[in-house]
Design an enzyme around this catalytic site. Structure first.
Site, PDB file in Angstrom:
ATOM      1  N   LYS A  27       0.832  -1.210   0.000  1.00 59.50           N
ATOM      2  CA  LYS A  27       0.000   0.000   0.000  1.00 59.50           C
ATOM      3  C   LYS A  27       0.864   1.257   0.000  1.00 59.50           C
ATOM      4  O   LYS A  27       0.649   2.169  -0.799  1.00 59.50           O
ATOM      5  CB  LYS A  27      -0.921   0.015   1.237  1.00 59.50           C
ATOM      6  CG  LYS A  27      -1.965  -1.073   1.251  1.00 59.50           C
ATOM      7  CD  LYS A  27      -2.877  -0.956   2.463  1.00 59.50           C
ATOM      8  CE  LYS A  27      -2.167  -1.149   3.781  1.00 59.50           C
ATOM      9  NZ  LYS A  27      -1.554  -2.476   3.963  1.00 59.50           N
ATOM     10  N   THR A  28       1.825   1.287   0.912  1.00 63.18           N
ATOM     11  CA  THR A  28       2.666   2.476   1.013  1.00 63.18           C
ATOM     12  C   THR A  28       3.510   2.633  -0.250  1.00 63.18           C
ATOM     13  O   THR A  28       3.674   3.731  -0.777  1.00 63.18           O
ATOM     14  CB  THR A  28       3.551   2.391   2.273  1.00 63.18           C
ATOM     15  OG1 THR A  28       2.689   2.220   3.403  1.00 63.18           O
ATOM     16  CG2 THR A  28       4.370   3.649   2.456  1.00 63.18           C
ATOM     17  N   ASP A  88      -1.962   7.874   4.124  1.00 59.93           N
ATOM     18  CA  ASP A  88      -1.550   6.501   4.443  1.00 59.93           C
ATOM     19  C   ASP A  88      -2.150   6.133   5.804  1.00 59.93           C
ATOM     20  O   ASP A  88      -2.461   7.010   6.603  1.00 59.93           O
ATOM     21  CB  ASP A  88      -0.013   6.426   4.493  1.00 59.93           C
ATOM     22  CG  ASP A  88       0.495   4.975   4.388  1.00 59.93           C
ATOM     23  OD1 ASP A  88      -0.332   4.055   4.242  1.00 59.93           O
ATOM     24  OD2 ASP A  88       1.730   4.769   4.443  1.00 59.93           O
ATOM     25  N   GLU A  89      -2.302   4.851   6.070  1.00 59.03           N
ATOM     26  CA  GLU A  89      -2.839   4.375   7.353  1.00 59.03           C
ATOM     27  C   GLU A  89      -4.184   5.039   7.668  1.00 59.03           C
ATOM     28  O   GLU A  89      -4.422   5.480   8.795  1.00 59.03           O
ATOM     29  CB  GLU A  89      -1.854   4.665   8.499  1.00 59.03           C
ATOM     30  CG  GLU A  89      -0.428   4.196   8.246  1.00 59.03           C
ATOM     31  CD  GLU A  89      -0.182   2.745   8.624  1.00 59.03           C
ATOM     32  OE1 GLU A  89      -1.166   2.045   8.962  1.00 59.03           O
ATOM     33  OE2 GLU A  89       0.977   2.314   8.543  1.00 59.03           O
ATOM     34  N   GLN A 139      -5.684  -3.363  10.698  1.00 56.76           N
ATOM     35  CA  GLN A 139      -4.552  -2.797  11.435  1.00 56.76           C
ATOM     36  C   GLN A 139      -4.944  -1.532  12.190  1.00 56.76           C
ATOM     37  O   GLN A 139      -4.081  -0.729  12.545  1.00 56.76           O
ATOM     38  CB  GLN A 139      -3.397  -2.491  10.477  1.00 56.76           C
ATOM     39  CG  GLN A 139      -2.795  -3.741   9.877  1.00 56.76           C
ATOM     40  CD  GLN A 139      -1.572  -3.405   9.047  1.00 56.76           C
ATOM     41  OE1 GLN A 139      -0.539  -3.008   9.560  1.00 56.76           O
ATOM     42  NE2 GLN A 139      -1.692  -3.564   7.740  1.00 56.76           N
ATOM     43  N   ARG A 169       4.979  -7.628  10.789  1.00 58.35           N
ATOM     44  CA  ARG A 169       6.215  -6.851  10.605  1.00 58.35           C
ATOM     45  C   ARG A 169       7.354  -7.761  10.161  1.00 58.35           C
ATOM     46  O   ARG A 169       8.389  -7.307   9.695  1.00 58.35           O
ATOM     47  CB  ARG A 169       6.650  -6.152  11.916  1.00 58.35           C
ATOM     48  CG  ARG A 169       5.708  -5.133  12.513  1.00 58.35           C
ATOM     49  CD  ARG A 169       5.205  -4.147  11.536  1.00 58.35           C
ATOM     50  NE  ARG A 169       3.909  -4.555  11.005  1.00 58.35           N
ATOM     51  CZ  ARG A 169       3.371  -4.058   9.895  1.00 58.35           C
ATOM     52  NH1 ARG A 169       4.021  -3.171   9.175  1.00 58.35           N
ATOM     53  NH2 ARG A 169       2.200  -4.468   9.459  1.00 58.35           N
TER      54      ARG A 169
HETATM   55  N1  LIG Z   1       5.415  -5.151  -6.525  1.00 57.53           N
HETATM   56  C1  LIG Z   1       6.369  -5.287  -5.626  1.00 57.53           C
HETATM   57  N2  LIG Z   1       7.569  -5.772  -5.968  1.00 57.53           N
HETATM   58  C2  LIG Z   1       8.558  -5.913  -5.060  1.00 57.53           C
HETATM   59  N3  LIG Z   1       8.441  -5.603  -3.771  1.00 57.53           N
HETATM   60  C3  LIG Z   1       7.273  -5.107  -3.333  1.00 57.53           C
HETATM   61  C4  LIG Z   1       6.172  -4.926  -4.246  1.00 57.53           C
HETATM   62  N4  LIG Z   1       5.143  -4.435  -3.536  1.00 57.53           N
HETATM   63  C5  LIG Z   1       5.569  -4.293  -2.265  1.00 57.53           C
HETATM   64  N5  LIG Z   1       6.842  -4.710  -2.132  1.00 57.53           N
HETATM   65  C6  LIG Z   1       7.654  -4.716  -0.881  1.00 57.53           C
HETATM   66  O1  LIG Z   1       6.884  -5.327   0.137  1.00 57.53           O
HETATM   67  C7  LIG Z   1       7.108  -4.695   1.388  1.00 57.53           C
HETATM   68  C8  LIG Z   1       5.793  -4.205   1.952  1.00 57.53           C
HETATM   69  O2  LIG Z   1       5.337  -3.076   1.214  1.00 57.53           O
HETATM   70  P1  LIG Z   1       4.621  -1.853   1.915  1.00 57.53           P
HETATM   71  O3  LIG Z   1       5.371  -1.470   3.139  1.00 57.53           O
HETATM   72  O4  LIG Z   1       4.344  -0.823   0.894  1.00 57.53           O
HETATM   73  O5  LIG Z   1       3.271  -2.571   2.353  1.00 57.53           O
HETATM   74  P2  LIG Z   1       2.032  -1.969   3.124  1.00 57.53           P
HETATM   75  O6  LIG Z   1       0.821  -2.535   2.495  1.00 57.53           O
HETATM   76  O7  LIG Z   1       2.137  -0.505   3.190  1.00 57.53           O
HETATM   77  O8  LIG Z   1       2.239  -2.629   4.559  1.00 57.53           O
HETATM   78  P3  LIG Z   1       1.606  -2.169   5.970  1.00 57.53           P
HETATM   79  O9  LIG Z   1       0.180  -2.589   5.944  1.00 57.53           O
HETATM   80  O10 LIG Z   1       2.376  -2.921   6.976  1.00 57.53           O
HETATM   81  O11 LIG Z   1       1.764  -0.686   6.055  1.00 57.53           O
HETATM   82  C9  LIG Z   1       8.093  -3.586   1.127  1.00 57.53           C
HETATM   83  O12 LIG Z   1       9.381  -4.043   1.400  1.00 57.53           O
HETATM   84  C10 LIG Z   1       7.909  -3.317  -0.353  1.00 57.53           C
HETATM   85  O13 LIG Z   1       9.049  -2.743  -0.941  1.00 57.53           O
HETATM   86 MG   LIG Z   2       2.265   0.817   4.834  1.00 54.60          MG
END
Ligand SMILES: Nc1ncnc2c1ncn2[C@@H]1O[C@H](COP(=O)(O)OP(=O)(O)OP(=O)(O)O)[C@@H](O)[C@H]1O
Ligand SMILES: [Mg+2]
Length: 744
Positions: free
Chosen positions: A41-42, A230-231, A261, A616
């Site tokens: 997402k981020t 975000d969040e 979350q 995490r």
């Molecule tokens: N398409 C992709 N290819 C490679 N790596 C990815 C891809 N999408 C996400 N990642 C990697 O996966 C990990 C999680 O991504 P991110 O932190 O953006 O998730 P999130 O959904 O924001 O998580 P959270 O809910 O914990 O905030 C990061 O290390 C990110 O770089």
């Molecule tokens: Mg995130």
């Protein structure tokens, strides 16, 4: 079968999977990205910003991104800078920092005076302690923290004192509501008289400003034509309203979040904000991300398994991209010390295997748990960085010097004055101070004004010269504040206030405090290198630092080497990731916490918190419990957390030496088969939702409920279930097989 619509050829989007790329390619209008932990997402949010600039030609100066911490904002800016040029002009900040910036620029329109200060939790407590004694219904045994909690929640929900008085419940946190409302009223009056605002006001006052002065809102909207949050699951009513106002003209609002979350409900966060996004914006596009890139399949399996136990949730799909990985270990130690030693032992082993300490984190439910862990780590010389707890900016000497600085900028800051008028002692005793305060109150001035006039106005019979001298000192300091850069100004304060001499007389302890003050000056120097601004701006930033923020962590852990294990609470770990994660204290009364047991919805909130912790972990996850734990000075036998039972079979139980006692996880595939799935990169346009009839965001029609939009899809084949939001009938969960849905 739907397929991924054509996406623009773009080197940016090719670094995302098709669903992420679609979300990142969202151009105008409202959008919701709702997806599980680690699904990118981020990452998608950052790429969307870069793509807006690069592909759609949006001016970076018109883009706003709101994150949860200043650190997250800084990281996001760094990532964006690598992806696209012009990223240094992006507005990336927390809600609170955005509020300060807006109120500093336009606060005068709603009566905020220049130089207002920001009161933190402790300052709030000082005011509350002072006023509570004289309010009927508030006894001497009332904990001012309870009052502060009431105020915080009221502000989070945009309630005024009058609203609180009209509250339907006769008691609020055990206090008569009239009394609570009166506390609120007097607290506000006192704060206003001191030209101060508190954290909650940073949002509520900005909302008020926007509502009362539309011209200001319009100016700010020009700077935020594209808004990202975000969040989003952790926004409260006030933040929601702020976002709504900002987005109301251009309507380019993209929010990302995960309802599973949401962990700040006790502070007023309202999970409904994300669930109702489509009600507020019926034309919102919904994007679902279904692949977890962060965690090994085993870690993800227990996370999924755990969160399924929450009754109140949207079903989401979250599949592992990574392989099985290492088994998850659980260890039940004899007591809290043995638990700490187990953690230290495994940190050492992982380090010996080549993992950096900086890639490991120990997470706990309460700050109090950190001490025992720290001791265990110290015994074997593992460097540890503690996030949160009693930190640098909470130390007495730091707060004192910052209080001087505040008073120099804002002579009305009575809270700061009372803090420092006796440090060092300058012959103004308690009785004298009380008379000065009384005179100030009667005449509606600040205490500093009373000091300045102590001689002529006969406020004091004896020693009236002392307060006058103090006022002169502060006057000179005010001038210095205008003329010096932050660091030299702080040095000036430390010397002229007499604080330096005071500490020099305090021997060893004074020496340590002096070093901390030196560190404060260095922090200001460093700050000036990275920011342009006055001491006021420095104070604002210092006031807004959250425990995970870098500037704070740097001062707090100044002697800790770069490569150190991170120790923090589960709450602080939100949004972060580590190759190895230890979650300690998986016991009833800790996780879930004792308070959660009696609060409605408490268990589900704790389960989400545990879910945040588990997700995490990238490669290694360790869960521990202590059979006996010392808490509040007594050692008691404990019970395993109920959550362990819910994920039973997903982990191996190991003994103190790390030998497997109970190898459940060995057969974990039978326990819950999840096969890693690897979504293709976007260049290859094969749909990643193969075998699925519906996809998130898709428009459907139901014979009875009319048209709606798919929010979530779960299960496969005959058991496939969709969550659909129907504007006319609300959100429904339907089994595809029986629902008679058609695509629109
Ligand atoms: N398409 C992709 N290819 C490679 N790596 C990815 C891809 N999408 C996400 N990642 C990697 O996966 C990990 C999680 O991504 P991110 O932190 O953006 O998730 P999130 O959904 O924001 O998580 P959270 O809910 O914990 O905030 C990061 O290390 C990110 O770089
Ligand atoms: Mg995130």
């Amino acid at each position: 079968m739907t397929s991924v619509p054509d996406l623009p050829e773009s080197p940016l989007l090719s670094q995302l999977n098709p669903n992420q790329a679609q979300a990142a390619d969202h151009y105008t209008g409202p959008a919701l990205v709702i997806a599980g932990a680690g699904s990118g997402k981020t990452r998608t949010l950052v790429y969307r910003i870069a793509h807006l600039i690069q592909h759609y030609g949006v001016d970076p100066g018109e883009i706003l991104a709101v994150t949860f911490t200043n650190k997250a904002a800084a990281e996001m800016r760094e990532r964006a800078k690598h992806l696209v040029s012009g990223a240094d002009r992006l507005w990336m900040s927390t809600f609170h920092s955005a509020g300060v910036r807006i109120l500093r620029a336009y606060g005068e329109h709603i009566g905020l005076k220049r130089g207002f200060v920001i009161y933190d939790d402790d300052d709030q407590m000082d005011i509350l302690k002072e006023i509570m004694g004289s309010i009927p219904g508030i006894g001497p045994d009332t904990n001012p923290r309870v009052l502060r909690g009431i105020l915080d929640r009221a502000k989070s929900n945009l309630l005024t004192p009058a609203d609180l008085a009209r509250h339907p419940e006769p008691f609020i946190s055990g206090l008569p509501r009239e009394s609570a409302a009166e506390v609120y009223r007097r607290y506000e009056a006192r704060k206003k008289g001191q030209n101060a605002i508190d954290f909650g006001d940073l949002i509520t006052e900005t909302v008020r400003l926007f509502k009362e002065v539309p011209a200001v809102l319009d100016r700010v909207r020009d700077r935020a034509k594209f808004i990202h949050v975000d969040e989003y699951q952790d926004t409260n009513k006030a933040q929601y309203e702020l976002t709504r106002l900002l987005a109301s003209r251009d309507r380019n609002l993209l929010v990302v979040g995960d309802p599973d979350q949401s962990i700040y409900r006790f502070r007023g966060a309202d999970i409904q904000n994300i669930l109702d996004f489509q009600k507020d914006y019926p034309d919102a596009k919904v994007y679902m991300l279904e692949h977890n890139y962060r965690s090994s399949a085993r870690v993800l399996t227990i996370a999924n398994k755990l969160i399924e136990n929450n009754a109140e949730r949207l079903d989401k799909t979250l599949r592992a991209v990574k392989e099985d990985g290492h088994p998850v270990f659980f260890h039940r130690a004899t007591d809290h010390r043995a638990e700490g030693d187990f953690v230290a032992e495994w940190l050492t082993r992982l380090h010996a295997e080549g993992m950096k300490f900086a890639d490991m984190a120990v997470l706990y439910r309460t700050n109090a748990q950190s001490r025992v862990i720290e001791e265990s780590l110290r015994r074997v010389s593992i460097p540890a960085k503690i996030v949160g707890g009693v930190g640098f900016y909470d130390r007495r000497e730091i707060r004192d010097v910052l209080a001087y600085a505040r008073l120099a900028i804002n002579p009305a800051d009575d809270v700061a004055l009372r803090r420092i008028i006796g440090r060092p002692r300058r012959g103004i005793g308690d009785t004298a101070l009380e008379r000065l305060m009384e005179w100030a109150r009667v005449n509606g001035t600040s205490i500093l004004t009373a000091c300045a006039n102590a001689q002529e106005l006969n406020i004091l019979e004896r020693g009236a010269q002392k307060p006058v001298e103090f006022a002169q000192l502060m006057h000179a300091m005010s001038e210095a504040a205008d003329n010096y850069e932050p660091a030299p100004f702080l040095r000036y304060v430390i010397e002229t206030s007499g604080y330096l001499d005071l500490l020099r007389q305090e021997g060893q302890e004074g020496q340590v405090r002096l070093e901390n003050l030196e560190e404060l000056v260095s922090a200001a120097e460093e700050w000036s290198r990275e920011n342009e601004g006055t001491i006021q701006d420095f104070l604002d930033d210092a006031a807004l630092l959250s425990s995970v923020d870098d500037m704070r962590a740097k001062q707090e852990n100044k002697d800790v080497p770069e490569d150190a294990v991170t120790l923090m609470t589960l709450h602080n770990a939100k949004g972060l990731e580590f190759p190895a994660v230890f979650i300690v204290g998986t016991e009833e009364g800790l996780l879930p916490s004792r308070n959660a047991l009696i609060e409605p919805g408490g268990i589900e909130e704790e389960r989400r918190l545990f879910y945040v912790g588990i997700t995490r972990a990238m490669e290694r996850l360790f869960l521990t419990a202590a059979q006996n734990r010392m808490q509040y000075g007594k050692t008691n036998a404990t019970e395993d957390s109920r959550f362990l039972e819910e994920i039973e079979g997903g982990f191996d139980t190991v003994d103190a030496y790390g030998q497997v006692i109970d190898a459940r996880a060995k057969s974990w595939k039978e326990y819950r088969p999840t096969v890693p799935t690897r979504p293709s990169a976007v260049k290859n346009t094969s749909p990643m939702t193969e075998g699925m009839a519906y996809r998130g965001g898709e428009k459907v029609a139901h014979p009875k409920f009319g048209e709606g939009q798919v929010l979530a899809v779960a299960g496969m084949g005959d058991r496939q279930e969709v969550t659909v939001h129907f504007p006319s009938a609300g959100t429904k969960k339907l089994l595809v097989k029986f629902a008679n849905l058609t695509k629109v």
